[in-house]
Design a protein around this motif. Structure first.
Motif, PDB file in Angstrom:
ATOM      1  N   GLY A   1       0.799  -1.264   0.122  1.00 29.28           N
ATOM      2  CA  GLY A   1      -0.008   0.074  -0.111  1.00 29.28           C
ATOM      3  C   GLY A   1       0.817   1.344   0.136  1.00 29.28           C
ATOM      4  O   GLY A   1       0.409   2.497  -0.115  1.00 29.28           O
ATOM      5  N   GLU A   2       2.118   1.178   0.080  1.00 28.92           N
ATOM      6  CA  GLU A   2       2.936   2.209   0.184  1.00 28.92           C
ATOM      7  C   GLU A   2       3.525   2.521  -1.400  1.00 28.92           C
ATOM      8  O   GLU A   2       3.934   1.946  -2.036  1.00 28.92           O
ATOM      9  CB  GLU A   2       4.279   2.166   0.871  1.00 28.92           C
ATOM     10  N   GLY A   3       3.103   3.609  -1.808  1.00 26.70           N
ATOM     11  CA  GLY A   3       3.679   4.005  -3.383  1.00 26.70           C
ATOM     12  C   GLY A   3       5.200   4.617  -3.381  1.00 26.70           C
ATOM     13  O   GLY A   3       5.524   5.486  -2.216  1.00 26.70           O
ATOM     14  N   PHE A   4       5.821   4.115  -4.371  1.00 27.79           N
ATOM     15  CA  PHE A   4       7.468   4.827  -4.371  1.00 27.79           C
ATOM     16  C   PHE A   4       7.291   5.575  -5.641  1.00 27.79           C
ATOM     17  O   PHE A   4       6.630   4.888  -6.899  1.00 27.79           O
ATOM     18  CB  PHE A   4       8.359   3.490  -4.417  1.00 27.79           C
ATOM     19  N   TYR A   5       7.867   6.597  -5.908  1.00 24.97           N
ATOM     20  CA  TYR A   5       7.965   7.662  -7.098  1.00 24.97           C
ATOM     21  C   TYR A   5       9.536   7.901  -7.263  1.00 24.97           C
ATOM     22  O   TYR A   5      10.347   7.892  -6.523  1.00 24.97           O
ATOM     23  CB  TYR A   5       7.348   8.788  -6.402  1.00 24.97           C
ATOM     24  N   MET A   6       9.656   8.076  -8.674  1.00 30.88           N
ATOM     25  CA  MET A   6      11.087   8.281  -9.110  1.00 30.88           C
ATOM     26  C   MET A   6      10.872   9.956  -9.488  1.00 30.88           C
ATOM     27  O   MET A   6      10.180  10.730  -9.720  1.00 30.88           O
ATOM     28  CB  MET A   6      11.417   7.821 -10.265  1.00 30.88           C
ATOM     29  N   MET A   7      12.218  10.519  -9.106  1.00 28.30           N
ATOM     30  CA  MET A   7      12.637  12.185  -9.477  1.00 28.30           C
ATOM     31  C   MET A   7      14.006  11.973  -9.852  1.00 28.30           C
ATOM     32  O   MET A   7      14.785  11.322  -9.221  1.00 28.30           O
ATOM     33  CB  MET A   7      12.238  12.971  -8.450  1.00 28.30           C
ATOM     34  N   ASP A   8      14.555  13.123 -10.534  1.00 29.36           N
ATOM     35  CA  ASP A   8      15.866  13.180 -10.556  1.00 29.36           C
ATOM     36  C   ASP A   8      16.444  14.508 -10.018  1.00 29.36           C
ATOM     37  O   ASP A   8      15.355  15.488  -9.889  1.00 29.36           O
ATOM     38  CB  ASP A   8      16.299  13.394 -11.951  1.00 29.36           C
ATOM     39  N   ILE A   9      17.446  14.448  -9.234  1.00 30.01           N
ATOM     40  CA  ILE A   9      17.999  15.727  -8.704  1.00 30.01           C
ATOM     41  C   ILE A   9      19.473  15.991  -9.578  1.00 30.01           C
ATOM     42  O   ILE A   9      19.928  15.084 -10.177  1.00 30.01           O
ATOM     43  CB  ILE A   9      18.402  15.870  -7.194  1.00 30.01           C
ATOM     44  N   LEU A  10      19.613  17.215  -9.752  1.00 32.92           N
ATOM     45  CA  LEU A  10      20.977  17.735 -10.370  1.00 32.92           C
ATOM     46  C   LEU A  10      22.040  18.276  -9.318  1.00 32.92           C
ATOM     47  O   LEU A  10      21.338  19.070  -8.410  1.00 32.92           O
ATOM     48  CB  LEU A  10      20.604  18.821 -11.267  1.00 32.92           C
ATOM     49  N   VAL A  11      23.084  17.567  -9.126  1.00 37.40           N
ATOM     50  CA  VAL A  11      24.083  17.791  -8.097  1.00 37.40           C
ATOM     51  C   VAL A  11      25.441  18.475  -8.900  1.00 37.40           C
ATOM     52  O   VAL A  11      25.725  17.780  -9.903  1.00 37.40           O
ATOM     53  CB  VAL A  11      24.599  16.810  -7.474  1.00 37.40           C
ATOM     54  N   LYS A  12      25.766  19.612  -8.583  1.00 36.96           N
ATOM     55  CA  LYS A  12      27.005  20.333  -8.940  1.00 36.96           C
ATOM     56  C   LYS A  12      28.200  19.356  -8.902  1.00 36.96           C
ATOM     57  O   LYS A  12      28.441  18.951  -7.578  1.00 36.96           O
ATOM     58  CB  LYS A  12      27.141  21.757  -8.575  1.00 36.96           C
ATOM     59  N   ARG A  13      29.250  19.409  -9.777  1.00 42.97           N
ATOM     60  CA  ARG A  13      30.345  18.972  -9.692  1.00 42.97           C
ATOM     61  C   ARG A  13      31.395  20.270  -9.460  1.00 42.97           C
ATOM     62  O   ARG A  13      30.930  21.280  -9.204  1.00 42.97           O
ATOM     63  CB  ARG A  13      31.071  18.099 -10.745  1.00 42.97           C
ATOM     64  N   LEU A  14      32.598  19.831  -8.881  1.00 41.71           N
ATOM     65  CA  LEU A  14      33.509  20.936  -8.717  1.00 41.71           C
ATOM     66  C   LEU A  14      33.796  21.790 -10.045  1.00 41.71           C
ATOM     67  O   LEU A  14      34.253  22.946  -9.725  1.00 41.71           O
ATOM     68  CB  LEU A  14      35.008  20.233  -8.202  1.00 41.71           C
TER      69      LEU A  14
END
Length: 195
Positions: free
Chosen positions: A16-29
């Motif tokens: 009964g627990e829904g799982f969802y995908m999203m993208d995050i952008l992480v800066k490199r040096l």
């Protein structure tokens, strides 16, 4: 920690627990960005809201599973969020963290090579155990003297690695005149030691 780049896409449901995908952008040096897929429970975040552009800090596990497509299995990697927290950002002073620690077993022979510019690289695949008898298979890459050291490690060697999750794009040839853009994920190793 990074900037949310996409809305939520339903992945699956467990008890009964829904799982969802999203993208995050992480800066490199280098100021380029890594696009990191994150799986998050609807119990941790309100998936009906639009958070694109907001900054979030996530603690969790880097996980893998095999998805069957085009008559073969494809390794799919994502961060499984255990904790999420929205954060305020001051671009000039913010530390965009992207850190990972893995302890696992080398499960495939290492591959050592040199780039056209003579940079040394070693690819390795780590099997990382988690609860309930499951394992995640995490592709890793290391450079320079660490690559030379890792090239001699044998299948079955237990190692600890510290690094960051990185993404890179490539084009896969589908047919003679057709290509498809894909993103591959791996751990870029800063430090490696035999456990």
């Amino acid at each position: 920690m990074g900037r949310i780049a996409t809305g939520f896409t339903f992945s699956h449901q467990v008890f009964g627990e829904g799982f969802y995908m999203m993208d995050i952008l992480v800066k490199r040096l280098s100021d380029s960005e890594d696009r990191i897929p994150v799986m998050v429970s609807e119990r941790l975040i309100d998936i009906t809201q639009d958070y694109v552009g907001e900054y979030i800090e996530i603690h969790g596990q880097f996980r893998s599973y095999n998805r069957h497509e085009e008559k073969r299995n494809r390794l799919v990697l994502s961060v499984f969020a255990r904790e999420v927290k929205f954060v305020e950002v001051n671009d000039s002073k913010t530390d965009y963290t992207n850190r990972i620690l893995l302890e696992g077993t080398i499960c495939k022979p290492t591959v050592y090579r040199k780039t056209p510019l003579k940079k040394e690289i070693t690819d390795l695949l780590l099997a990382v155990n988690r609860s309930f008898g499951k394992s995640d298979y995490i592709p890793c890459i290391c450079w320079g003297s660490t690559a030379r050291y890792a090239a001699d490690l044998k299948v079955g060697t237990r190692v600890m690695v510290w690094g960051r999750i990185q993404s890179r794009e490539y084009k896969k040839r589908i047919e003679e005149n057709e290509t498809q853009k894909r993103i591959v994920y791996e751990v870029s190793i800063n430090t490696l030691e035999v456990a």
